[in-house]
Design a protein around this motif. Structure first.
Motif, PDB file in Angstrom:
ATOM      1  N   SER A   1      44.622  37.601  77.932  1.00 22.43           N
ATOM      2  CA  SER A   1      43.509  36.659  78.058  1.00 22.43           C
ATOM      3  C   SER A   1      42.722  36.670  76.772  1.00 22.43           C
ATOM      4  CB  SER A   1      42.607  37.029  79.240  1.00 22.43           C
ATOM      5  OG  SER A   1      42.003  38.298  79.026  1.00 22.43           O
ATOM      6  N   SER A   2      42.073  35.553  76.486  1.00 19.50           N
ATOM      7  CA  SER A   2      41.351  35.433  75.223  1.00 19.50           C
ATOM      8  C   SER A   2      40.299  34.350  75.326  1.00 19.50           C
ATOM      9  CB  SER A   2      42.325  35.090  74.088  1.00 19.50           C
ATOM     10  OG  SER A   2      41.637  34.906  72.870  1.00 19.50           O
ATOM     11  N   ASN A   3      39.256  34.506  74.506  1.00 21.11           N
ATOM     12  CA  ASN A   3      38.250  33.455  74.388  1.00 21.11           C
ATOM     13  C   ASN A   3      38.587  32.477  73.271  1.00 21.11           C
ATOM     14  OD1 ASN A   3      36.630  34.603  76.430  1.00 21.11           O
ATOM     15  ND2 ASN A   3      35.779  36.058  74.974  1.00 21.11           N
ATOM     16  N   GLN A   4      39.692  32.711  72.577  1.00 22.60           N
ATOM     17  CA  GLN A   4      40.129  31.824  71.513  1.00 22.60           C
ATOM     18  C   GLN A   4      41.399  31.096  71.936  1.00 22.60           C
ATOM     19  OE1 GLN A   4      40.402  33.919  67.795  1.00 22.60           O
ATOM     20  NE2 GLN A   4      38.280  34.621  67.852  1.00 22.60           N
ATOM     21  N   THR A   5      41.835  30.174  71.097  1.00 25.22           N
ATOM     22  CA  THR A   5      43.023  29.378  71.434  1.00 25.22           C
ATOM     23  C   THR A   5      44.074  29.380  70.336  1.00 25.22           C
ATOM     24  OG1 THR A   5      41.943  27.385  70.569  1.00 25.22           O
ATOM     25  CG2 THR A   5      41.725  27.814  72.930  1.00 25.22           C
ATOM     26  N   ARG A   6      43.789  30.009  69.188  1.00 24.93           N
ATOM     27  CA  ARG A   6      44.750  30.036  68.080  1.00 24.93           C
ATOM     28  C   ARG A   6      45.005  31.486  67.691  1.00 24.93           C
ATOM     29  NH1 ARG A   6      46.249  26.887  63.526  1.00 24.93           N
ATOM     30  NH2 ARG A   6      48.254  27.773  62.902  1.00 24.93           N
ATOM     31  N   PHE A   7      46.297  31.828  67.532  1.00 23.87           N
ATOM     32  CA  PHE A   7      46.679  33.214  67.281  1.00 23.87           C
ATOM     33  C   PHE A   7      47.631  33.253  66.094  1.00 23.87           C
ATOM     34  CE2 PHE A   7      45.811  32.386  71.717  1.00 23.87           C
ATOM     35  CZ  PHE A   7      44.751  33.252  71.945  1.00 23.87           C
ATOM     36  N   THR A   8      47.040  33.150  64.916  1.00 27.04           N
ATOM     37  CA  THR A   8      47.806  33.031  63.685  1.00 27.04           C
ATOM     38  C   THR A   8      48.748  34.201  63.467  1.00 27.04           C
ATOM     39  OG1 THR A   8      45.946  31.824  62.722  1.00 27.04           O
ATOM     40  CG2 THR A   8      47.629  32.652  61.206  1.00 27.04           C
ATOM     41  N   GLN A   9      48.271  35.417  63.757  1.00 28.72           N
ATOM     42  CA  GLN A   9      49.094  36.592  63.495  1.00 28.72           C
ATOM     43  C   GLN A   9      50.364  36.596  64.347  1.00 28.72           C
ATOM     44  OE1 GLN A   9      46.942  40.288  63.525  1.00 28.72           O
ATOM     45  NE2 GLN A   9      45.197  39.437  62.448  1.00 28.72           N
ATOM     46  N   LEU A  10      50.261  36.108  65.573  1.00 28.18           N
ATOM     47  CA  LEU A  10      51.450  36.033  66.417  1.00 28.18           C
ATOM     48  C   LEU A  10      52.444  35.015  65.864  1.00 28.18           C
ATOM     49  CD1 LEU A  10      49.854  36.135  69.983  1.00 28.18           C
ATOM     50  CD2 LEU A  10      50.979  37.983  68.762  1.00 28.18           C
ATOM     51  N   GLU A  11      51.920  33.890  65.398  1.00 33.59           N
ATOM     52  CA  GLU A  11      52.792  32.862  64.847  1.00 33.59           C
ATOM     53  C   GLU A  11      53.475  33.351  63.571  1.00 33.59           C
ATOM     54  OE1 GLU A  11      50.098  29.671  64.368  1.00 33.59           O
ATOM     55  OE2 GLU A  11      49.883  29.284  66.521  1.00 33.59           O
ATOM     56  N   GLU A  12      52.716  34.076  62.733  1.00 29.93           N
ATOM     57  CA  GLU A  12      53.286  34.586  61.487  1.00 29.93           C
ATOM     58  C   GLU A  12      54.407  35.583  61.748  1.00 29.93           C
ATOM     59  OE1 GLU A  12      49.921  36.213  59.522  1.00 29.93           O
ATOM     60  OE2 GLU A  12      49.277  34.305  58.629  1.00 29.93           O
ATOM     61  N   ARG A  13      54.339  36.291  62.844  1.00 34.47           N
ATOM     62  CA  ARG A  13      55.348  37.297  63.171  1.00 34.47           C
ATOM     63  C   ARG A  13      56.402  36.760  64.134  1.00 34.47           C
ATOM     64  NH1 ARG A  13      50.855  39.525  61.487  1.00 34.47           N
ATOM     65  NH2 ARG A  13      50.970  41.435  60.236  1.00 34.47           N
ATOM     66  N   GLU A  14      56.504  35.448  64.183  1.00 36.86           N
ATOM     67  CA  GLU A  14      57.594  34.753  64.873  1.00 36.86           C
ATOM     68  C   GLU A  14      57.632  35.016  66.376  1.00 36.86           C
ATOM     69  OE1 GLU A  14      61.339  35.250  62.951  1.00 36.86           O
ATOM     70  OE2 GLU A  14      60.530  34.976  60.938  1.00 36.86           O
ATOM     71  N   VAL A  15      56.463  35.236  66.962  1.00 33.91           N
ATOM     72  CA  VAL A  15      56.368  35.300  68.421  1.00 33.91           C
ATOM     73  C   VAL A  15      55.217  34.392  68.881  1.00 33.91           C
ATOM     74  CG1 VAL A  15      57.464  37.506  68.915  1.00 33.91           C
ATOM     75  CG2 VAL A  15      55.100  37.473  68.163  1.00 33.91           C
ATOM     76  N   PRO A  16      55.313  33.089  68.595  1.00 30.08           N
ATOM     77  CA  PRO A  16      54.234  32.185  69.014  1.00 30.08           C
ATOM     78  C   PRO A  16      54.080  32.211  70.526  1.00 30.08           C
ATOM     79  CG  PRO A  16      56.192  30.949  68.380  1.00 30.08           C
ATOM     80  CD  PRO A  16      56.440  32.373  67.978  1.00 30.08           C
TER      81      PRO A  16
END
Length: 408
Positions: free
Chosen positions: A204-219
């Protein structure tokens, strides 16, 4: 498949009611999340490598080599992250899923109150739902736990193979990793490590964008919870007046001996199978206690994990918080712990009205943003904490009324 999903969903609704959520407010999004998790659990356990690379390369996608190719045999399951404003029932919904799905699919919770590596221990404060421990931890605490197993105290360095062994032997049988506070910068790399070993992370999160996950190829797959507060109760529900049955609880406990935990004074007693703890509100928010300290305080109380617990916050006044930034932080920490442990709360003010409403609590954010010498990110984080408190106070008040059979 559909019949099993329907049976699971009925169990989720029943457990939600016991957790002070209103299942009539669940949407198709809630059902879709459950269906996606169930589909994952119906697939076999993946075969994962025995080790992962050491050093900084351990933060790269698992199995990635110099030519940038990933072994096709293991595709990390995309994390599921529920996003939305505080009070939309994200974390409590995860608590319910944690309980129901582990029970339904006979999945273990291998995270114990004390974890061991050799001669060294790592304490874990377990969150509770209806008095029973669950596996959900914050992403920061998952990160700390992975670090504990990766850190070699002789070489004073990280050994990724030790971390991989812990994930493979302890976490992988759990299949599901429930986590909150996914938005915390610097901790998101923990999620790729878990996903790359075949674990499904639901956060769960109060945000909607997770750049670090996308950079590590697990969007991640993201879902938005919006609209009404799913938690039962409103902040005003926690307030007792002189003619309320709950008022005498304060008077009764005030006659008990004063006890001390560090700089905190309190009184406690058991009555009608419920453990009561009376705290002077000003003393409680001025004592230097944060979430882990409050958890330690709970451990000193003579109560069993399944024994209902109610905090009586006496002499409650938001005026105490309006000019004290540190007190606000401690106030948020207290209610974070209250929510995690399913504690009921009643508040009173013997000398004036106990000002407690969504509007009054929202006004606290003015104090936060006016504070001098405080970095802006910390102000934002604390303001989000106030938003969490608004909903959690109402839920805690509703819990107290339910435990005492008091009118709402």
């Amino acid at each position: 498949m559909q019949e099993e999903l329907a049976a699971i969903w009925r169990e989720i609704e029943e457990t939600a009611v016991s957790a002070n959520l209103d299942p009539t407010k669940f949407t198709d999004t809630h059902r879709e999340i459950v269906a996606q998790i169930v589909a994952f659990l119906q697939t076999p356990l993946p075969t994962v490598p025995e080790a992962e690379p050491d050093g900084w390369r351990s933060w790269l996608p698992l199995g990635k080599n110099g030519n940038g190719k990933r072994p096709s045999s293991l595709k990390p399951p995309a994390p599921i992250i529920i996003c939305g404003e505080p009070g939309t029932g994200k974390t409590t919904f995860l608590n319910v899923l944690d309980v129901v799905l582990r029970r339904r699919f006979e999945l273990p919770d291998n995270i114990q109150p004390v974890m061991h590596k050799g001669e060294h221990d790592y304490p874990v404060t377990k969150r509770l739902l209806n008095g029973r421990p669950i596996s959900l931890l914050s992403v920061k605490k998952w990160d700390d736990l992975l670090h504990f197993y990766a850190w070699d105290r002789q070489t004073h360095g990280l050994v990724a193979a030790d971390r991989a062994a812990f994930v493979r032997e302890v976490l992988l049988p759990m299949r599901l990793i429930f986590a909150d506070e996914v938005e915390m910068t610097g901790y998101s790399p923990t999620l790729p490590i878990l996903a790359q070993h075949g674990l499904l992370v639901i956060g769960s999160s109060n945000q909607t964008r997770f750049t670090q996950l996308e950079e590590r190829e697990v969007p991640p797959h993201t879902y938005i919870f919006a609209g009404v507060d799913l938690r039962a109760g409103s902040p005003a529900e926690a307030v007792v007046q002189p003619d309320d049955p709950g008022w005498e609880m304060f008077d009764w406990l005030q006659m008990e001996p004063v006890q001390r935990f560090e700089q905190l004074t309190y009184q406690q007693q058991r009555r009608d199978e419920v453990r009561f703890v009376r705290l002077d509100f000003g003393t409680a928010v001025h004592a230097p206690l944060l979430e882990n300290d409050w958890a330690t305080f709970l451990q000193t109380l003579p109560h069993q994990p399944d024994e209902p617990l109610i905090f009586l916050l006496d002499n409650f006044s938001l005026e105490i918080l309006r000019t004290d930034y540190n007190a606000i932080i401690r106030f948020v920490s207290l209610f974070d712990l209250i929510e995690q442990q399913g504690i009921g709360v009643l508040v009173r003010n013997q000398y004036g009205p106990a000002e407690l409403s969504r509007e009054a609590l929202s006004h606290m954010k003015i104090t936060i943003y006016a504070a001098r010498g405080v970095p802006e990110p910390i102000k934002v984080r604390t303001a989000v904490g106030i938003d969490r408190c608004i909903s959690r106070i109402g839920q805690a008040g509703h819990t107290a009324h339910r435990l005492l059979n008091l009118p709402v």
